[in-house]
Design a protein around this motif. Structure first.
Motif, PDB file in Angstrom:
ATOM      1  N   LEU A   1       3.382  25.886  56.802  1.00 62.77           N
ATOM      2  CA  LEU A   1       2.758  25.551  58.076  1.00 62.77           C
ATOM      3  C   LEU A   1       2.231  26.806  58.777  1.00 62.77           C
ATOM      4  O   LEU A   1       1.145  26.787  59.358  1.00 62.77           O
ATOM      5  N   ALA A   2       2.981  27.905  58.688  1.00 62.50           N
ATOM      6  CA  ALA A   2       2.526  29.154  59.295  1.00 62.50           C
ATOM      7  C   ALA A   2       1.253  29.654  58.617  1.00 62.50           C
ATOM      8  O   ALA A   2       0.341  30.168  59.275  1.00 62.50           O
ATOM      9  N   VAL A   3       1.149  29.487  57.319  1.00 61.84           N
ATOM     10  CA  VAL A   3      -0.055  29.885  56.588  1.00 61.84           C
ATOM     11  C   VAL A   3      -1.243  29.029  57.027  1.00 61.84           C
ATOM     12  O   VAL A   3      -2.348  29.539  57.237  1.00 61.84           O
ATOM     13  N   ILE A   4      -1.011  27.747  57.196  1.00 66.97           N
ATOM     14  CA  ILE A   4      -2.085  26.847  57.631  1.00 66.97           C
ATOM     15  C   ILE A   4      -2.556  27.219  59.037  1.00 66.97           C
ATOM     16  O   ILE A   4      -3.753  27.290  59.317  1.00 66.97           O
ATOM     17  N   VAL A   5      -1.619  27.506  59.927  1.00 66.65           N
ATOM     18  CA  VAL A   5      -1.972  27.887  61.297  1.00 66.65           C
ATOM     19  C   VAL A   5      -2.739  29.201  61.304  1.00 66.65           C
ATOM     20  O   VAL A   5      -3.745  29.348  62.019  1.00 66.65           O
ATOM     21  N   ALA A   6      -2.323  30.161  60.494  1.00 66.91           N
ATOM     22  CA  ALA A   6      -3.033  31.438  60.416  1.00 66.91           C
ATOM     23  C   ALA A   6      -4.452  31.237  59.884  1.00 66.91           C
ATOM     24  O   ALA A   6      -5.408  31.847  60.381  1.00 66.91           O
ATOM     25  N   ALA A   7      -4.596  30.376  58.896  1.00 65.78           N
ATOM     26  CA  ALA A   7      -5.927  30.093  58.353  1.00 65.78           C
ATOM     27  C   ALA A   7      -6.805  29.418  59.406  1.00 65.78           C
ATOM     28  O   ALA A   7      -8.000  29.722  59.511  1.00 65.78           O
ATOM     29  N   LEU A   8      -6.221  28.530  60.190  1.00 65.79           N
ATOM     30  CA  LEU A   8      -6.994  27.866  61.244  1.00 65.79           C
ATOM     31  C   LEU A   8      -7.399  28.845  62.332  1.00 65.79           C
ATOM     32  O   LEU A   8      -8.516  28.759  62.864  1.00 65.79           O
ATOM     33  N   LEU A   9      -6.526  29.783  62.663  1.00 63.21           N
ATOM     34  CA  LEU A   9      -6.900  30.804  63.642  1.00 63.21           C
ATOM     35  C   LEU A   9      -8.046  31.659  63.115  1.00 63.21           C
ATOM     36  O   LEU A   9      -8.975  32.004  63.852  1.00 63.21           O
ATOM     37  N   GLY A  10      -7.996  31.994  61.843  1.00 65.55           N
ATOM     38  CA  GLY A  10      -9.091  32.745  61.231  1.00 65.55           C
ATOM     39  C   GLY A  10     -10.381  31.953  61.220  1.00 65.55           C
ATOM     40  O   GLY A  10     -11.455  32.487  61.509  1.00 65.55           O
ATOM     41  N   ALA A  11     -10.293  30.663  60.918  1.00 55.18           N
ATOM     42  CA  ALA A  11     -11.487  29.809  60.920  1.00 55.18           C
ATOM     43  C   ALA A  11     -12.053  29.695  62.328  1.00 55.18           C
ATOM     44  O   ALA A  11     -13.278  29.697  62.517  1.00 55.18           O
ATOM     45  N   GLY A  12     -11.185  29.624  63.319  1.00 56.60           N
ATOM     46  CA  GLY A  12     -11.654  29.577  64.705  1.00 56.60           C
ATOM     47  C   GLY A  12     -12.361  30.853  65.111  1.00 56.60           C
ATOM     48  O   GLY A  12     -13.373  30.829  65.817  1.00 56.60           O
ATOM     49  N   GLU A  13     -11.844  31.986  64.654  1.00 60.01           N
ATOM     50  CA  GLU A  13     -12.482  33.270  64.955  1.00 60.01           C
ATOM     51  C   GLU A  13     -13.853  33.362  64.302  1.00 60.01           C
ATOM     52  O   GLU A  13     -14.820  33.821  64.924  1.00 60.01           O
ATOM     53  N   VAL A  14     -13.947  32.922  63.055  1.00 59.97           N
ATOM     54  CA  VAL A  14     -15.242  32.924  62.366  1.00 59.97           C
ATOM     55  C   VAL A  14     -16.221  31.997  63.089  1.00 59.97           C
ATOM     56  O   VAL A  14     -17.382  32.343  63.291  1.00 59.97           O
TER      57      VAL A  14
END
Length: 89
Positions: free
Chosen positions: A34-47
């Protein structure tokens, strides 16, 4: 790829909704995943934010057709003012 560049915020939102759906559906998902998914979503939001900022910056640096119309209007006003004073009115 064009859709990702055109609508990055929609894609990030869809991924966030999918992550929430998966978490609700399968509650036995471990926290590390879940932490990996949240980190990926934060990265996608930044992009997505950077792409949107780039589109906004590009739009702000383009010449507006209204600027050209305003310049023509000024020229017309100067022409009318010069012709009115020349005719003695």
């Amino acid at each position: 790829m064009t859709y990702l560049r055109t609508h990055p915020a929609r894609v990030a939102a869809a991924l966030a909704a999918l992550a929430q759906l998966l978490t609700a559906r399968w509650s036995e998902i471990d926290w590390y995943s879940l932490a990996v998914i949240v980190a990926a979503l934060l990265g996608a939001g930044e992009v997505a934010q950077r792409v949107e900022d780039g589109k906004t910056s590009e739009a702000l640096h383009q010449t507006s057709p209204y600027d050209e119309l305003a310049a023509l209007h000024r020229k017309l006003a100067e022409y009318e003012k010069a012709n009115d004073s020349a005719s003695g009115q």
